[in-house]
Design a protein around this motif. Structure first.
Motif, PDB file in Angstrom:
ATOM      1  N   ILE A  10       4.643   4.129  -8.040  1.00 18.82           N
ATOM      2  CA  ILE A  10       4.123   2.917  -7.395  1.00 18.82           C
ATOM      3  C   ILE A  10       3.574   3.251  -6.011  1.00 18.82           C
ATOM      4  CG2 ILE A  10       4.803   0.694  -6.391  1.00 18.82           C
ATOM      5  CD1 ILE A  10       6.815   0.485  -8.796  1.00 18.82           C
ATOM      6  N   TYR A  11       4.336   4.006  -5.243  1.00 21.02           N
ATOM      7  CA  TYR A  11       3.925   4.383  -3.891  1.00 21.02           C
ATOM      8  C   TYR A  11       2.621   5.183  -3.924  1.00 21.02           C
ATOM      9  CZ  TYR A  11       4.250   6.232   0.855  1.00 21.02           C
ATOM     10  OH  TYR A  11       3.985   6.572   2.153  1.00 21.02           O
ATOM     11  N   ASP A  12       2.509   6.118  -4.854  1.00 17.32           N
ATOM     12  CA  ASP A  12       1.282   6.909  -4.970  1.00 17.32           C
ATOM     13  C   ASP A  12       0.079   6.018  -5.268  1.00 17.32           C
ATOM     14  OD1 ASP A  12       2.622   9.263  -4.475  1.00 17.32           O
ATOM     15  OD2 ASP A  12       2.490  10.016  -6.530  1.00 17.32           O
ATOM     16  N   PHE A  13       0.220   5.099  -6.199  1.00 13.69           N
ATOM     17  CA  PHE A  13      -0.893   4.220  -6.535  1.00 13.69           C
ATOM     18  C   PHE A  13      -1.250   3.310  -5.368  1.00 13.69           C
ATOM     19  CE2 PHE A  13      -0.062   5.365 -10.993  1.00 13.69           C
ATOM     20  CZ  PHE A  13      -1.356   5.606 -11.404  1.00 13.69           C
ATOM     21  N   GLN A  14      -0.261   2.847  -4.619  1.00 12.42           N
ATOM     22  CA  GLN A  14      -0.545   2.021  -3.450  1.00 12.42           C
ATOM     23  C   GLN A  14      -1.350   2.784  -2.407  1.00 12.42           C
ATOM     24  OE1 GLN A  14       3.444   0.829  -2.366  1.00 12.42           O
ATOM     25  NE2 GLN A  14       3.300  -1.085  -3.516  1.00 12.42           N
ATOM     26  N   ARG A  15      -1.070   4.074  -2.254  1.00 13.98           N
ATOM     27  CA  ARG A  15      -1.773   4.909  -1.283  1.00 13.98           C
ATOM     28  C   ARG A  15      -3.057   5.516  -1.846  1.00 13.98           C
ATOM     29  NH1 ARG A  15       1.447   9.618   0.524  1.00 13.98           N
ATOM     30  NH2 ARG A  15       1.827   9.698  -1.683  1.00 13.98           N
ATOM     31  N   GLY A  16      -3.270   5.390  -3.134  1.00  7.57           N
ATOM     32  CA  GLY A  16      -4.431   5.993  -3.762  1.00  7.57           C
ATOM     33  C   GLY A  16      -4.283   7.490  -3.980  1.00  7.57           C
ATOM     34  N   ASP A  17      -3.050   7.963  -3.979  1.00  7.82           N
ATOM     35  CA  ASP A  17      -2.774   9.387  -4.185  1.00  7.82           C
ATOM     36  C   ASP A  17      -2.631   9.634  -5.685  1.00  7.82           C
ATOM     37  OD1 ASP A  17      -2.279  12.023  -3.713  1.00  7.82           O
ATOM     38  OD2 ASP A  17      -0.298  11.738  -2.826  1.00  7.82           O
ATOM     39  N   VAL A  18      -3.786   9.751  -6.348  1.00  6.21           N
ATOM     40  CA  VAL A  18      -3.814   9.854  -7.803  1.00  6.21           C
ATOM     41  C   VAL A  18      -4.600  11.086  -8.237  1.00  6.21           C
ATOM     42  CG1 VAL A  18      -3.545   7.372  -8.173  1.00  6.21           C
ATOM     43  CG2 VAL A  18      -5.833   8.356  -7.950  1.00  6.21           C
TER      44      VAL A  18
END
Length: 135
Positions: free
Chosen positions: A101-109
């Protein structure tokens, strides 16, 4: 009760021994823990075979990252805020969900063959694949 120097040294020494003997924290002290860490992560994932497949696909496109020791350190750093080294399978699973969730919120994909995955998730899958491949 006064703490004598020899008792203090004994206490500190036994604490360090206990910490570094744990497979996860032992890796931070220079001992390989990635097989144990990888196995615990596989148990926490709903489908370990799919995780290995994703990890293999990622490592095929990024062979420079195929190093289980480096990946294990990255995963431990990712999990540190979310799960203790004694975390249960459910706690690890919850920690991985929070990381996604945190990665997707930051756009770290990461785009992997058209799939958009969280960087943390890919790193965990890469670790599992690297341990299985023995790299």
């Amino acid at each position: 009760m006064t703490l004598l120097r020899r008792h203090f040294i004994s206490l500190v020494g036994s604490s360090i021994t206990a910490l570094t003997s744990h497979p996860v924290w032992g890796a931070l002290a220079g001992r390989p823990a990635f097989p144990t860490l990888s196995a615990r992560l596989e148990e926490a994932l709903p489908n370990a075979a799919s995780a290995r497949a994703l990890g293999n696909a990622y490592l095929a496109g990024n062979p420079e990252e195929a190093n289980a020791a480096v990946l294990a350190r990255q995963v431990m750093a990712l999990l540190a805020p979310y799960a203790q080294h004694t975390a249960s399978e459910q706690e690890l699973s919850d920690a991985l969900a929070r990381l996604r969730i945190y990665d997707f919120q930051r756009g770290d994909v990461v785009d992997l063959d058209g799939w958009v995955l969280s960087r943390s998730e890919v790193t965990v899958c890469a670790l599992i694949a690297a341990v299985r491949a023995g790299v």
